[in-house]
Design a protein around this motif. Structure first.
Motif, PDB file in Angstrom:
ATOM      1  N   GLY A 260     -12.683   4.019   6.075  1.00 15.38           N
ATOM      2  CA  GLY A 260     -11.994   3.151   4.737  1.00 15.38           C
ATOM      3  C   GLY A 260     -13.397   2.916   4.459  1.00 15.38           C
ATOM      4  O   GLY A 260     -14.724   1.786   5.295  1.00 15.38           O
ATOM      5  N   LEU A 261     -14.347   3.259   2.986  1.00 19.12           N
ATOM      6  CA  LEU A 261     -15.874   2.970   2.461  1.00 19.12           C
ATOM      7  C   LEU A 261     -15.837   1.634   1.589  1.00 19.12           C
ATOM      8  O   LEU A 261     -16.153   1.491   1.403  1.00 19.12           O
ATOM      9  N   ASN A 262     -14.131   2.044   0.444  1.00 18.18           N
ATOM     10  CA  ASN A 262     -14.262   0.767  -0.915  1.00 18.18           C
ATOM     11  C   ASN A 262     -13.139   1.295  -0.874  1.00 18.18           C
ATOM     12  O   ASN A 262     -12.740   1.779  -0.439  1.00 18.18           O
ATOM     13  N   GLU A 263     -12.898   0.183  -1.459  1.00 19.50           N
ATOM     14  CA  GLU A 263     -11.286  -0.001  -2.528  1.00 19.50           C
ATOM     15  C   GLU A 263     -10.975   0.801  -3.185  1.00 19.50           C
ATOM     16  O   GLU A 263     -11.361   1.609  -4.171  1.00 19.50           O
ATOM     17  N   GLY A 264      -9.581   0.886  -2.585  1.00 18.48           N
ATOM     18  CA  GLY A 264      -8.646   2.141  -3.706  1.00 18.48           C
ATOM     19  C   GLY A 264      -7.481   2.573  -2.323  1.00 18.48           C
ATOM     20  O   GLY A 264      -7.343   2.730  -1.769  1.00 18.48           O
ATOM     21  N   GLN A 265      -6.602   4.307  -3.194  1.00 21.85           N
ATOM     22  CA  GLN A 265      -6.121   4.646  -2.481  1.00 21.85           C
ATOM     23  C   GLN A 265      -6.881   6.030  -2.268  1.00 21.85           C
ATOM     24  O   GLN A 265      -7.150   6.686  -3.120  1.00 21.85           O
ATOM     25  N   ALA A 266      -6.565   7.257  -1.360  1.00 22.23           N
ATOM     26  CA  ALA A 266      -7.039   7.986  -1.574  1.00 22.23           C
ATOM     27  C   ALA A 266      -5.982   9.204  -0.112  1.00 22.23           C
ATOM     28  O   ALA A 266      -5.405   8.450   0.417  1.00 22.23           O
ATOM     29  N   THR A 267      -5.772  10.323  -0.736  1.00 24.30           N
ATOM     30  CA  THR A 267      -5.044  11.336  -0.147  1.00 24.30           C
ATOM     31  C   THR A 267      -6.253  12.244   0.984  1.00 24.30           C
ATOM     32  O   THR A 267      -6.553  12.752   0.664  1.00 24.30           O
ATOM     33  N   LEU A 268      -5.530  11.915   2.176  1.00 25.80           N
ATOM     34  CA  LEU A 268      -6.142  12.864   3.467  1.00 25.80           C
ATOM     35  C   LEU A 268      -5.472  13.879   4.350  1.00 25.80           C
ATOM     36  O   LEU A 268      -4.297  14.392   3.886  1.00 25.80           O
ATOM     37  N   THR A 269      -5.245  15.212   3.372  1.00 24.09           N
ATOM     38  CA  THR A 269      -4.996  15.965   4.005  1.00 24.09           C
ATOM     39  C   THR A 269      -5.867  17.339   5.194  1.00 24.09           C
ATOM     40  O   THR A 269      -6.751  17.753   5.395  1.00 24.09           O
ATOM     41  N   GLY A 270      -4.694  17.502   6.162  1.00 24.41           N
ATOM     42  CA  GLY A 270      -5.545  17.686   7.878  1.00 24.41           C
ATOM     43  C   GLY A 270      -4.913  19.796   7.512  1.00 24.41           C
ATOM     44  O   GLY A 270      -3.626  19.335   7.137  1.00 24.41           O
ATOM     45  N   SER A 271      -5.536  20.595   8.105  1.00 21.50           N
ATOM     46  CA  SER A 271      -5.325  21.886   8.895  1.00 21.50           C
ATOM     47  C   SER A 271      -5.198  22.465   9.811  1.00 21.50           C
ATOM     48  O   SER A 271      -6.376  22.603  10.608  1.00 21.50           O
ATOM     49  N   ALA A 279      -1.768  12.718   4.823  1.00 18.38           N
ATOM     50  CA  ALA A 279      -2.138  11.120   5.388  1.00 18.38           C
ATOM     51  C   ALA A 279      -2.066  10.481   4.193  1.00 18.38           C
ATOM     52  O   ALA A 279      -3.095  10.933   3.564  1.00 18.38           O
ATOM     53  N   VAL A 280      -1.478   9.332   3.874  1.00 15.41           N
ATOM     54  CA  VAL A 280      -2.064   8.490   2.175  1.00 15.41           C
ATOM     55  C   VAL A 280      -3.164   7.077   2.968  1.00 15.41           C
ATOM     56  O   VAL A 280      -2.276   6.559   4.060  1.00 15.41           O
ATOM     57  N   VAL A 281      -4.165   6.812   2.751  1.00 18.24           N
ATOM     58  CA  VAL A 281      -4.947   5.723   2.931  1.00 18.24           C
ATOM     59  C   VAL A 281      -4.965   4.824   2.182  1.00 18.24           C
ATOM     60  O   VAL A 281      -5.573   5.376   1.266  1.00 18.24           O
ATOM     61  N   THR A 282      -4.952   3.068   2.253  1.00 23.48           N
ATOM     62  CA  THR A 282      -4.941   3.014   1.543  1.00 23.48           C
ATOM     63  C   THR A 282      -6.326   2.280   1.775  1.00 23.48           C
ATOM     64  O   THR A 282      -5.807   1.101   2.724  1.00 23.48           O
ATOM     65  N   VAL A 283      -6.994   1.442   0.962  1.00 20.15           N
ATOM     66  CA  VAL A 283      -8.580   0.742   1.662  1.00 20.15           C
ATOM     67  C   VAL A 283      -8.407  -0.181   0.400  1.00 20.15           C
ATOM     68  O   VAL A 283      -8.237  -0.921  -0.338  1.00 20.15           O
ATOM     69  N   VAL A 284      -8.406  -2.015   1.363  1.00 16.89           N
ATOM     70  CA  VAL A 284      -8.174  -3.106   0.751  1.00 16.89           C
ATOM     71  C   VAL A 284      -9.528  -3.861   1.709  1.00 16.89           C
ATOM     72  O   VAL A 284      -9.962  -3.453   2.438  1.00 16.89           O
ATOM     73  N   PRO A 285     -10.364  -4.165   0.931  1.00 12.20           N
ATOM     74  CA  PRO A 285     -11.241  -5.944   1.576  1.00 12.20           C
ATOM     75  C   PRO A 285     -10.688  -6.581   2.230  1.00 12.20           C
ATOM     76  O   PRO A 285      -9.098  -7.226   1.841  1.00 12.20           O
ATOM     77  N   THR A 286     -11.449  -7.517   2.856  1.00 14.05           N
ATOM     78  CA  THR A 286     -10.913  -7.987   3.830  1.00 14.05           C
ATOM     79  C   THR A 286     -10.763  -9.423   3.162  1.00 14.05           C
ATOM     80  O   THR A 286     -11.692  -9.481   2.856  1.00 14.05           O
ATOM     81  N   LEU A 287      -9.607 -10.409   3.452  1.00 15.38           N
ATOM     82  CA  LEU A 287      -9.850 -11.275   3.144  1.00 15.38           C
ATOM     83  C   LEU A 287     -10.026 -12.564   4.116  1.00 15.38           C
ATOM     84  O   LEU A 287     -10.212 -12.539   5.259  1.00 15.38           O
ATOM     85  N   ASP A 314     -14.645 -10.040   1.436  1.00 10.80           N
ATOM     86  CA  ASP A 314     -15.661  -9.819   1.741  1.00 10.80           C
ATOM     87  C   ASP A 314     -16.842  -9.015   1.032  1.00 10.80           C
ATOM     88  O   ASP A 314     -17.730  -9.882   0.909  1.00 10.80           O
ATOM     89  N   THR A 315     -16.345  -8.322   0.045  1.00 18.31           N
ATOM     90  CA  THR A 315     -16.332  -8.434  -1.262  1.00 18.31           C
ATOM     91  C   THR A 315     -16.778  -9.144  -2.320  1.00 18.31           C
ATOM     92  O   THR A 315     -17.393  -8.723  -2.759  1.00 18.31           O
ATOM     93  N   GLY A 316     -16.906 -10.182  -2.356  1.00 15.62           N
ATOM     94  CA  GLY A 316     -16.950 -11.914  -3.136  1.00 15.62           C
ATOM     95  C   GLY A 316     -15.825 -11.424  -4.156  1.00 15.62           C
ATOM     96  O   GLY A 316     -16.169 -12.621  -4.956  1.00 15.62           O
ATOM     97  N   LYS A 317     -14.791 -10.458  -4.166  1.00 15.14           N
ATOM     98  CA  LYS A 317     -13.631 -10.560  -4.988  1.00 15.14           C
ATOM     99  C   LYS A 317     -12.699 -11.795  -4.803  1.00 15.14           C
ATOM    100  O   LYS A 317     -12.437 -12.034  -3.272  1.00 15.14           O
ATOM    101  N   THR A 318     -12.475 -12.339  -5.766  1.00 17.55           N
ATOM    102  CA  THR A 318     -11.350 -12.763  -6.038  1.00 17.55           C
ATOM    103  C   THR A 318      -9.884 -12.968  -6.577  1.00 17.55           C
ATOM    104  O   THR A 318     -10.617 -12.544  -7.402  1.00 17.55           O
ATOM    105  N   THR A 319      -8.547 -13.373  -5.829  1.00 10.69           N
ATOM    106  CA  THR A 319      -7.687 -13.837  -7.199  1.00 10.69           C
ATOM    107  C   THR A 319      -6.994 -14.433  -6.822  1.00 10.69           C
ATOM    108  O   THR A 319      -6.626 -15.396  -5.732  1.00 10.69           O
ATOM    109  N   MET A 320      -6.165 -14.768  -7.816  1.00  9.30           N
ATOM    110  CA  MET A 320      -4.976 -16.035  -7.793  1.00  9.30           C
ATOM    111  C   MET A 320      -3.565 -15.350  -6.708  1.00  9.30           C
ATOM    112  O   MET A 320      -3.164 -14.243  -7.177  1.00  9.30           O
ATOM    113  N   VAL A 321      -3.147 -16.045  -5.881  1.00 10.23           N
ATOM    114  CA  VAL A 321      -2.423 -15.729  -5.008  1.00 10.23           C
ATOM    115  C   VAL A 321      -0.609 -16.317  -4.559  1.00 10.23           C
ATOM    116  O   VAL A 321      -0.107 -17.093  -4.572  1.00 10.23           O
TER     117      VAL A 321
END
Length: 368
Positions: A260-271, A279-287, A314-321
């Protein structure tokens, strides 16, 4: 007595007559040698230390076919420091050029021998092959390095063979026929280079696990890919599959590891062998931690207060939970809590805890 002498004289005359008609050489019986040639020469290239044998064929007067006269040849060399010749065998002594002369009776022919420095190493590119049965590839390029450091491309001079019929050479290409391992061997003079070949069975199905992945930024996990051959046998293809990412700046795959490099979602295609997997990968910051709206709270009986809880990454981002956190009170008989709303029940002390993700935060509450 005279009769015996006459008989002896007759026998001697017969011996002399037979001696005269017997040819002095194998080719003289058919006539004179009109021309000779050294086969396989014109010119000859050799490396220092190599030995090669020459054959001499003659055209003889009165004969329809050329005759091998190698045994009756007189040999000579123009430069014995470069190449010597003995009974048709040429030995390369040192780098340079020498003219080898063959003579039968009065007929001569010659060949120029070019002697080059010893070959120090030989290299093929590619150094190995992996084929699916039925597939083919171009034969390797080959270069040599001589003792003097000079490099040469000798691809066009290589004679190729294979160690078994698991692969075949056709029209300048190497083709995999049957699954297994085989060696492609290239020969340049007396120097040999070997290229290993793996012929693989056809893959009919490819599966990846897990197909859905959640990763933290800068974290990695392995993608396990299993293939099924036409025979039903399975194989681990995790490091053989070629992957692409719908967003390389978000997630990338190297040697079967997705990062994972940055927050978001990407689709990986292997051949692999024409088969594809995704495979679908979701990258999230570390709590990093949870932050409560207050560090402590004092209430009177039957009063209430609402607290909020915030997740910090860890990215400095905050969110109400607040609404998705799990709330609890260590002493519900003193104070209760629901979705962050604390209600004082009776005098005393309690601890209010909010849990979310893999983190929790606790504050003391006093009712008086």
């Amino acid at each position: 007595m005279n009769r015996i002498k006459w008989m002896l004289r007759g026998m001697l005359a017969l011996v002399i007559a037979l001696t005269v008609v017997v040819p002095t050489s194998v080719w003289a019986a058919s006539g004179d040698v009109t021309s000779i040639e050294i086969t396989g020469a014109n010119p000859q290239k050799m490396n220092v230390g190599e030995i090669t044998s020459y054959q001499v064929m003659a055209t003889v007067e009165g004969s329809d076919h050329k005759q091998d006269v190698t045994e009756g040849v007189t040999w000579s060399t123009s430069n014995a420091t470069v190449a010597t010749i003995t009974k048709g065998k040429v030995k390369a002594i040192a780098a340079g050029e020498a003219t080898i002369v063959a003579q039968v009776d009065t007929v001569k022919t010659q060949v120029v021998v070019q002697v080059q420095d010893k070959i120090k190493s030989i290299k093929a590119s590619p150094t190995a092959y992996t084929f699916v049965k039925g597939n083919e590839g171009t034969l390797p390029k080959v270069s040599i390095t001589r003792a003097n450091g000079k490099q040469e491309d000798v691809t066009s001079d290589i004679v190729w063979t294979v160690s078994s019929n698991l692969a075949v050479i056709e029209n300048g290409k190497i083709k995999g026929v049957t699954p297994g391992k085989v060696v492609l061997q290239g020969k340049y003079g007396s120097t040999i280079v070997k290229v290993p070949i793996t012929v693989m069975d056809t893959i009919t199905k490819v599966e990846v696990k897990p197909a859905t992945i959640q990763l933290n930024i800068k974290k990695s996990t392995a993608l396990k890919v299993m293939g099924t051959y036409s025979s039903g046998k399975t194989v681990n293809l995790s490091k053989s599959v070629i992957w692409t990412s719908s967003n390389p700046g978000l997630a990338e795959v190297k040697n079967g590891m997705v990062k994972g490099l940055n927050e978001g979602q990407a689709t990986l295609t292997g051949s692999y062998q024409g088969q594809t997997v995704t495979a679908v990968v979701t990258v999230v910051p570390t709590l990093q931690k949870l932050i409560m709206g207050q560090k402590s709270l004092v209430l009177s009986p039957q009063s209430s207060s609402t607290l909020g809880v915030m997740a910090q990454y860890d990215t400095g981002k905050t969110t109400m939970v607040t609404g998705s956190a799990v709330w609890s009170s260590s002493k519900p008989n003193v104070a209760t809590v629901t979705n962050g709303r604390i209600v004082a029940v009776a005098k005393g002390k309690t601890s209010i805890t909010a849990k979310w993700g893999n983190k929790k935060v606790t504050i003391p509450v006093t009712v008086k």
